[in-house]
Design a protein around this motif. Structure first.
Motif, PDB file in Angstrom:
ATOM      1  N   ALA A  11       0.972  -1.157   0.191  1.00 43.54           N
ATOM      2  CA  ALA A  11       0.107   0.058   0.051  1.00 43.54           C
ATOM      3  C   ALA A  11       0.571   1.464   0.280  1.00 43.54           C
ATOM      4  O   ALA A  11       0.255   2.474  -0.686  1.00 43.54           O
ATOM      5  CB  ALA A  11      -1.256   0.208   1.685  1.00 43.54           C
ATOM      6  N   CYS A  13       2.095   2.633   2.737  1.00 41.47           N
ATOM      7  CA  CYS A  13       1.784   3.130   3.788  1.00 41.47           C
ATOM      8  C   CYS A  13       3.277   2.964   4.826  1.00 41.47           C
ATOM      9  O   CYS A  13       2.623   3.651   6.201  1.00 41.47           O
ATOM     10  CB  CYS A  13       0.417   3.053   4.099  1.00 41.47           C
ATOM     11  N   PHE A  52      -0.172  -4.304   5.807  1.00 39.04           N
ATOM     12  CA  PHE A  52      -0.923  -2.495   6.050  1.00 39.04           C
ATOM     13  C   PHE A  52      -0.228  -2.209   7.005  1.00 39.04           C
ATOM     14  O   PHE A  52       0.384  -0.795   7.428  1.00 39.04           O
ATOM     15  CB  PHE A  52      -2.506  -2.739   6.346  1.00 39.04           C
ATOM     16  N   SER A  53       0.241  -2.884   7.771  1.00 37.10           N
ATOM     17  CA  SER A  53       0.841  -2.194   9.260  1.00 37.10           C
ATOM     18  C   SER A  53       2.330  -2.784   9.392  1.00 37.10           C
ATOM     19  O   SER A  53       2.248  -3.194   8.280  1.00 37.10           O
ATOM     20  CB  SER A  53       0.588  -3.750  10.726  1.00 37.10           C
ATOM     21  N   LYS A 304      -5.678   1.483   1.915  1.00 33.95           N
ATOM     22  CA  LYS A 304      -5.147   0.834   3.409  1.00 33.95           C
ATOM     23  C   LYS A 304      -6.232  -0.356   3.782  1.00 33.95           C
ATOM     24  O   LYS A 304      -7.809   0.090   3.324  1.00 33.95           O
ATOM     25  CB  LYS A 304      -4.900   1.702   4.155  1.00 33.95           C
ATOM     26  N   GLU A 305      -6.157  -1.303   4.935  1.00 33.83           N
ATOM     27  CA  GLU A 305      -6.935  -2.059   5.436  1.00 33.83           C
ATOM     28  C   GLU A 305      -6.989  -2.120   7.136  1.00 33.83           C
ATOM     29  O   GLU A 305      -5.449  -1.789   7.159  1.00 33.83           O
ATOM     30  CB  GLU A 305      -7.337  -3.406   4.236  1.00 33.83           C
ATOM     31  N   HIS A 363     -11.997  -0.586   4.137  1.00 30.73           N
ATOM     32  CA  HIS A 363     -10.505   0.263   3.822  1.00 30.73           C
ATOM     33  C   HIS A 363     -10.818   1.565   2.643  1.00 30.73           C
ATOM     34  O   HIS A 363     -11.916   2.087   2.930  1.00 30.73           O
ATOM     35  CB  HIS A 363     -10.867  -0.732   2.504  1.00 30.73           C
ATOM     36  N   VAL A 366      -5.388   4.418  -0.518  1.00 31.78           N
ATOM     37  CA  VAL A 366      -4.493   5.094  -0.255  1.00 31.78           C
ATOM     38  C   VAL A 366      -4.475   6.311   0.010  1.00 31.78           C
ATOM     39  O   VAL A 366      -3.342   6.609   1.060  1.00 31.78           O
ATOM     40  CB  VAL A 366      -3.005   4.538  -0.882  1.00 31.78           C
ATOM     41  N   HIS A 370      -6.959   8.148   7.409  1.00 29.53           N
ATOM     42  CA  HIS A 370      -8.040   7.196   7.861  1.00 29.53           C
ATOM     43  C   HIS A 370      -8.429   7.212   9.364  1.00 29.53           C
ATOM     44  O   HIS A 370      -9.033   6.023   9.342  1.00 29.53           O
ATOM     45  CB  HIS A 370      -7.276   5.220   7.617  1.00 29.53           C
ATOM     46  N   LYS A 392      -2.367  -5.932   9.840  1.00 30.15           N
ATOM     47  CA  LYS A 392      -3.071  -4.679   8.922  1.00 30.15           C
ATOM     48  C   LYS A 392      -4.012  -3.251  10.139  1.00 30.15           C
ATOM     49  O   LYS A 392      -3.004  -3.692  11.641  1.00 30.15           O
ATOM     50  CB  LYS A 392      -4.952  -5.093   8.696  1.00 30.15           C
ATOM     51  N   ILE A 393      -4.092  -2.024   9.095  1.00 33.51           N
ATOM     52  CA  ILE A 393      -4.087  -1.150  10.421  1.00 33.51           C
ATOM     53  C   ILE A 393      -4.413  -1.367  11.214  1.00 33.51           C
ATOM     54  O   ILE A 393      -5.654  -1.749  12.104  1.00 33.51           O
ATOM     55  CB  ILE A 393      -4.312   0.146   9.504  1.00 33.51           C
TER      56      ILE A 393
END
Length: 440
Positions: A11, A13, A52-53, A304-305, A363, A366, A370, A392-393
């Motif tokens: 992603a 991020c 994503f994390s 992003k998720e 989600h 990007v 968020h 994930k985030i």
């Protein structure tokens, strides 16, 4: 074997500048770990970087497995398959199919490496089927001092218990043995339904369908459902035709969706009406194909998720609360909310550990902030004892996570035993587990 390079996750991020080592074979992995220890550096195993994390973010050295991605053995009689850590799922699936085998269950993305998917608790859907790590029967683990541990229910079982979803914190997984099953087909039925109907009959759908999932577009009262029924591989296959596959899985799911996301960025007020159009255009379809061809889809629009697991019984109420939060906000959410289910398991850091589980994924594009949306959903999820997906985030730290993962303290103690200097750690793991040595 080493070089310097910039790193970013899928992603974009999470980014880093780090040294890269690319071992081939367990001996080279051991050598790389020992060199990092001698240099006093942290070294982080990295798979496909699809998390994503910050779980995979390297701080000093990155261990990449593109050269360590082969098949070690396949036993077609027992279904036991051993692969190198870096074997990607999208390469493994056709190899298994070629010898009449298949993974029991898969997620909807197959870009991950086997070790990465196992270590982060990646899962698919189905009330009778567990996370991918439940298919693991043995692991080869290189610890911080270069020791190679063979881990299974009978060898180093106390390590195997935790290492199945080990976050890359206990050591470097160099090989994984999975329990494959005889190849099978899936009959997929996709159709739109009212959100209220699906939530009112949620348990009925979850229990009567092998693999059940729902996509709800915020700002609408409609969902797209996917029912997947397991069938013998001898079933006459009826896959989507070339045009329909392109139309559904490429044009609508990627190309048109990319245009919608771009339009939403330029004109936020257009998001809600575009979502209402999307749920009408998506339509219905029925097709039958090899299991991995139905489980997985192409995702070419980056996002992003955040994902949480809650008790399945709480799912209808939780989704209604998310709907209310969206309706009473000024957010413009162009990505669907994904709803899935899973069977309980006995893996301490699995999202489904010890309970029938519902998974909720949210989600954003990007480029979008968020914090407000993810934060509101996270607060709802914590009301139900929600467990975040490790890859994930999310915003939880070790103190909060110990309330929903009762054995996280035991995991940290084992990590401190196997890696007392935090050689495999990074800032994310320091946050979610605690700093290495703190339990000593």
């Amino acid at each position: 074997m080493g070089s310097g390079i910039g790193w970013a996750n899928w992603a974009g991020c999470e980014t880093a500048e780090c040294e890269v080592v690319r071992p081939k074979g367990t001996e080279e992995i051991v050598e790389a770990v020992r060199r990092a220890a001698a240099a006093g550096q942290r070294i982080r195993p990295v798979g496909s970087s699809h998390s994503f994390s910050g779980i995979a973010r390297p701080e000093e050295q990155q261990m990449r497995f593109d050269r360590h991605a082969g098949v070690r053995s396949i036993d077609t009689a027992t279904g036991l398959v051993t692969v190198d850590a870096g074997m990607p799922l999208h390469r493994l699936n056709p190899i298994l199919a070629g010898v009449g085998l298949a993974m029991t269950n898969l997620g909807d993305i197959d870009r991950q490496t086997v070790a990465g998917a196992v270590s982060t608790g990646t899962h698919g859907t189905g009330s009778r089927f567990g996370v991918i790590a439940t298919q693991v029967r043995a692991l080869e683990l290189v610890t911080a001092d270069g020791t190679v541990l063979n881990c299974s229910a009978t060898q180093n079982p106390e390590v195997f218990e935790f290492a199945r979803v080990g976050l890359g914190a206990l050591g470097v997984i160099s090989a994984v043995t999975i329990q494959a099953v005889p190849a099978f087909a899936l009959r997929a039925e996709e159709r739109p339904l009212p959100l209220a109907e699906v939530l009112n009959r949620f348990d009925e759908y979850a229990d009567s369908i092998d693999h059940f999932e729902v996509y709800w577009f915020p700002h609408t009262d409609r969902v797209q459902t996917r029912y997947k029924t397991r069938l013998p591989i001898e079933t006459e296959l009826a896959p989507l035709g070339r045009f329909r596959r392109w139309f559904d899985h490429e044009l609508l799911a990627n190309d048109v969706f990319r245009v919608m996301v771009g339009a939403g960025r330029r004109v936020p007020a257009a998001v809600a009406p575009m979502n209402r159009v999307a749920v009408r255009v998506w339509g219905s379809s029925i097709y039958t194909d090899r299991s991995d061809q139905v489980f997985t889809t192409s995702r070419r629009v980056p996002f992003k998720e955040m994902e949480y697991a809650i008790p399945r019984a709480a799912m209808p109420e939780a989704v209604r609360r998310i709907q209310q939060a969206v309706d009473h906000s000024d957010w413009r959410i162009g990505f669907p909310v994904e709803i899935r289910v899973g069977a309980p398991d006995d893996i301490p850091l699995s999202m489904a550990s010890g309970r029938e589980t519902g998974f909720v994924s949210v989600h954003v594009p990007v480029w979008a902030g968020h914090g407000g949306y993810f934060g509101a959903v996270e607060r709802i999820m914590t009301d139900y004892g929600g467990r975040p997906h490790w890859g994930k985030i999310h915003g939880l730290d070790a103190e909060a996570l110990r309330r929903v993962y009762p054995l996280l303290g035991d995991f940290a103690a084992l990590r401190d035993k196997l890696d007392p200097a935090g050689r495999f750690s990074n800032a994310y793991l320091d946050r979610v587990i605690g700093v290495a040595g703190a339990t000593g």
